[in-house]
Design an enzyme around this catalytic site. Structure first.
Site, PDB file in Angstrom:
ATOM      1  N   ASP A  85       0.848  -1.193   0.000  1.00 45.81           N
ATOM      2  CA  ASP A  85       0.000   0.000   0.000  1.00 45.81           C
ATOM      3  C   ASP A  85       0.880   1.239   0.000  1.00 45.81           C
ATOM      4  O   ASP A  85       1.918   1.261   0.637  1.00 45.81           O
ATOM      5  CB  ASP A  85      -0.871   0.062   1.269  1.00 45.81           C
ATOM      6  CG  ASP A  85      -1.774  -1.135   1.363  1.00 45.81           C
ATOM      7  OD1 ASP A  85      -1.947  -1.664   2.470  1.00 45.81           O
ATOM      8  OD2 ASP A  85      -2.296  -1.543   0.309  1.00 45.81           O
ATOM      9  N   ASP A  91      -3.237  13.315   6.701  1.00 40.51           N
ATOM     10  CA  ASP A  91      -4.483  14.039   6.396  1.00 40.51           C
ATOM     11  C   ASP A  91      -5.184  13.437   5.183  1.00 40.51           C
ATOM     12  O   ASP A  91      -6.415  13.382   5.119  1.00 40.51           O
ATOM     13  CB  ASP A  91      -4.286  15.562   6.273  1.00 40.51           C
ATOM     14  CG  ASP A  91      -3.060  15.958   5.505  1.00 40.51           C
ATOM     15  OD1 ASP A  91      -2.393  15.062   4.943  1.00 40.51           O
ATOM     16  OD2 ASP A  91      -2.765  17.158   5.456  1.00 40.51           O
ATOM     17  N   GLU A 114     -12.571  19.525   3.189  1.00 37.75           N
ATOM     18  CA  GLU A 114     -11.576  20.571   2.992  1.00 37.75           C
ATOM     19  C   GLU A 114     -10.490  20.108   2.020  1.00 37.75           C
ATOM     20  O   GLU A 114      -9.847  20.908   1.357  1.00 37.75           O
ATOM     21  CB  GLU A 114     -10.949  20.948   4.345  1.00 37.75           C
ATOM     22  CG  GLU A 114     -10.182  22.250   4.277  1.00 37.75           C
ATOM     23  CD  GLU A 114      -9.457  22.586   5.567  1.00 37.75           C
ATOM     24  OE1 GLU A 114     -10.124  23.002   6.518  1.00 37.75           O
ATOM     25  OE2 GLU A 114      -8.223  22.437   5.602  1.00 37.75           O
ATOM     26  N   GLU A 115     -10.292  18.794   1.942  1.00 37.64           N
ATOM     27  CA  GLU A 115      -9.227  18.251   1.093  1.00 37.64           C
ATOM     28  C   GLU A 115      -9.645  18.045  -0.368  1.00 37.64           C
ATOM     29  O   GLU A 115      -8.823  17.655  -1.187  1.00 37.64           O
ATOM     30  CB  GLU A 115      -8.753  16.894   1.645  1.00 37.64           C
ATOM     31  CG  GLU A 115      -8.174  16.950   3.038  1.00 37.64           C
ATOM     32  CD  GLU A 115      -6.793  17.608   3.077  1.00 37.64           C
ATOM     33  OE1 GLU A 115      -6.082  17.571   2.069  1.00 37.64           O
ATOM     34  OE2 GLU A 115      -6.456  18.168   4.131  1.00 37.64           O
ATOM     35  N   ASP A 137     -13.492  18.642   7.899  1.00 38.90           N
ATOM     36  CA  ASP A 137     -12.054  18.868   7.789  1.00 38.90           C
ATOM     37  C   ASP A 137     -11.449  17.605   8.411  1.00 38.90           C
ATOM     38  O   ASP A 137     -11.539  17.402   9.622  1.00 38.90           O
ATOM     39  CB  ASP A 137     -11.649  20.117   8.583  1.00 38.90           C
ATOM     40  CG  ASP A 137     -10.140  20.346   8.514  1.00 38.90           C
ATOM     41  OD1 ASP A 137      -9.430  19.491   7.984  1.00 38.90           O
ATOM     42  OD2 ASP A 137      -9.692  21.397   9.017  1.00 38.90           O
ATOM     43  N   LEU A 139      -8.462  16.326   9.055  1.00 36.35           N
ATOM     44  CA  LEU A 139      -7.410  16.408  10.086  1.00 36.35           C
ATOM     45  C   LEU A 139      -6.976  17.863  10.226  1.00 36.35           C
ATOM     46  O   LEU A 139      -6.074  18.323   9.525  1.00 36.35           O
ATOM     47  CB  LEU A 139      -6.233  15.495   9.711  1.00 36.35           C
ATOM     48  CG  LEU A 139      -5.536  14.819  10.888  1.00 36.35           C
ATOM     49  CD1 LEU A 139      -6.503  14.069  11.794  1.00 36.35           C
ATOM     50  CD2 LEU A 139      -4.464  13.870  10.390  1.00 36.35           C
ATOM     51  N   ASP A 140      -7.662  18.538  11.117  1.00 41.19           N
ATOM     52  CA  ASP A 140      -7.359  19.963  11.311  1.00 41.19           C
ATOM     53  C   ASP A 140      -6.087  20.114  12.139  1.00 41.19           C
ATOM     54  O   ASP A 140      -5.889  19.391  13.114  1.00 41.19           O
ATOM     55  CB  ASP A 140      -8.539  20.628  12.027  1.00 41.19           C
ATOM     56  CG  ASP A 140      -8.322  22.101  12.189  1.00 41.19           C
ATOM     57  OD1 ASP A 140      -8.178  22.784  11.164  1.00 41.19           O
ATOM     58  OD2 ASP A 140      -8.255  22.570  13.335  1.00 41.19           O
ATOM     59  N   GLU A 296     -14.727  24.462   9.305  1.00 37.09           N
ATOM     60  CA  GLU A 296     -14.134  24.774  10.615  1.00 37.09           C
ATOM     61  C   GLU A 296     -15.039  25.724  11.416  1.00 37.09           C
ATOM     62  O   GLU A 296     -15.474  25.399  12.516  1.00 37.09           O
ATOM     63  CB  GLU A 296     -12.739  25.397  10.411  1.00 37.09           C
ATOM     64  CG  GLU A 296     -11.742  24.378   9.859  1.00 37.09           C
ATOM     65  CD  GLU A 296     -10.517  24.988   9.190  1.00 37.09           C
ATOM     66  OE1 GLU A 296     -10.606  26.105   8.665  1.00 37.09           O
ATOM     67  OE2 GLU A 296      -9.457  24.329   9.187  1.00 37.09           O
TER      68      GLU A 296
END
Ligand code: AHM
Ligand code: MG
Length: 356
Positions: A85, A91, A114-115, A137, A139-140, A296
């Site tokens: 993998d 994130d 957000e990504e 989001d 992973l803020d 957010e």
């Protein structure tokens, strides 16, 4: 008891009124299933979505917690692990896991992250017509991962506006935050905690790693009316507008402590518990603020308001009333204990060069 206290209590039906004794372990799954009965027309979709997010949070938590071990465990420099993998940044991994968990159940019809640049339509599972959309989001504060500082996942759930027989549209996502039906965050910190609201108070669940379950640990969270801490990237001080500099000077004069983690979820979690104010005003680099309204500002504003706090932008508009014009729109924000947000508002009214 004052009438305002009675009113505040009547808005917090959870834990106590859904028949959960204070002295026994209550898992997140049990809590959300019991809470579903609070909603007259509940179909189970929202319950399913919250459960999906809880599962994704456990998977993300597992990876976040071993992030520092990755090289020790011998993942190839080529970026591939032993099973071939591709090793991905956390994130990206968190984003994929959330999307996967939501797609597998089909409890929502579309996702915005957000990504991702555009919305992601979720194919119907067993011809089920879903009425909800989810934004997150994944992973803020992810720039903090390399240095073992807490990061978080933030999510928001809305009912779609378009007809459930067709695909979701951009308009389904461009709703003001006041339309959120649920919002929450997961903080991967010294312990992992999931905090959420469905508009009836705020409750927090700490992950017990020994049984792999989120257990109710913070019932009916209420933000202190005032606080002793302010939270802002003071490194940008000289780039802030006059009113913001005056307010920061005032915080310093009052001997308020400065706490700024660089992970908004962590700062908001502390403020929910101890009180305080978090600020991200405009800077030269981000004239409209840095933080994203949909992923957010809105979900964290719903949580903070549900806990008795306030959230406004630096034009003094309530965050939850802003109508977004695009998916990744940014906003300035001042959020936290109500008395501190009011105090900041007075500074803005007094010193702002712009008409308010
Ligand atoms: P991110 O979503 O790219 O992680 O950015 C959001 C984060 C917030 O968690 C945090 O409060 C802020 O950015 C910190 O920004 P700065 O370093 O400009 O103070
Ligand atoms: Mg973020």
């Amino acid at each position: 008891m004052s009438s305002s206290t009675k009113k505040a209590q009547s808005n917090q039906p959870h834990a106590a009124t859904i028949g959960l004794a204070a002295n026994r372990i209550v898992t997140l799954d049990e809590f959300i299933i019991r809470a579903e009965k609070d909603f007259e027309y509940a179909t189970g979709e929202l319950t399913g979505l919250l459960r999906d997010i809880g599962v994704a949070a456990k998977i993300i938590n597992r990876e976040v917690n071993k992030a520092g071990l990755v090289n020790i465990l011998g993942v190839a420099d080529s970026g591939e692990n032993e099973s071939g993998d591709t090793q991905q940044k956390l994130d990206v991994y968190a984003n994929e896991k959330l999307i996967e968990c939501l797609q597998n159940s089909g409890e929502c019809c579309a996702i915005a992250s957000e990504e991702n640049t555009d919305i992601i339509n979720v194919p119907a599972v067993n011809s089920k017509k879903s009425h909800y959309i989810v934004m997150f989001d994944p992973l803020d504060g992810s720039s903090n991962i390399d240095v073992n500082v807490s990061v978080g996942t933030i999510f928001a759930i809305y009912r779609r506006k378009s007809d459930a027989s067709g695909p979701a549209t951009l308009e389904d996502f461009l709703q003001e935050g006041a339309k959120q039906v649920a919002a929450g965050y997961v903080l991967y910190g010294t312990s992992t905690i999931l905090v959420y609201t469905t508009g009836r108070g705020v409750n927090g669940f700490t992950l017990d790693p020994s049984i792999g379950e989120f257990c109710l640990s913070h019932r009916n969270m209420r933000i202190p009316v005032n606080g002793q801490f302010y939270s802002v990237n003071q490194g940008y001080y000289s780039k802030f507008d006059l009113e913001m500099r005056r307010y920061i000077d005032h915080c310093s004069d009052q001997n308020y402590g400065l706490r700024y983690i660089g992970s908004m979820v962590s700062d908001i979690h502390r403020i929910l518990i101890h009180g305080g104010i978090f600020l991200y005003p405009s800077t030269r680099k981000y004239p409209k603020g840095k933080l994203r309204l949909l992923y957010e500002c809105n979900p964290l504003s719903m949580l903070v308001e549900q806990a008795g706090g306030k959230a406004i932008n630096t034009q003094l508009k309530r965050i939850l009333d802003i109508v977004p014009n695009e998916l990744h729109v940014r906003s300035t924000i001042a959020i936290g204990s109500p008395a501190m947000v009011d105090e900041l508002q007075a500074f803005i009214e007094r010193y702002s060069a712009l008409p308010i």
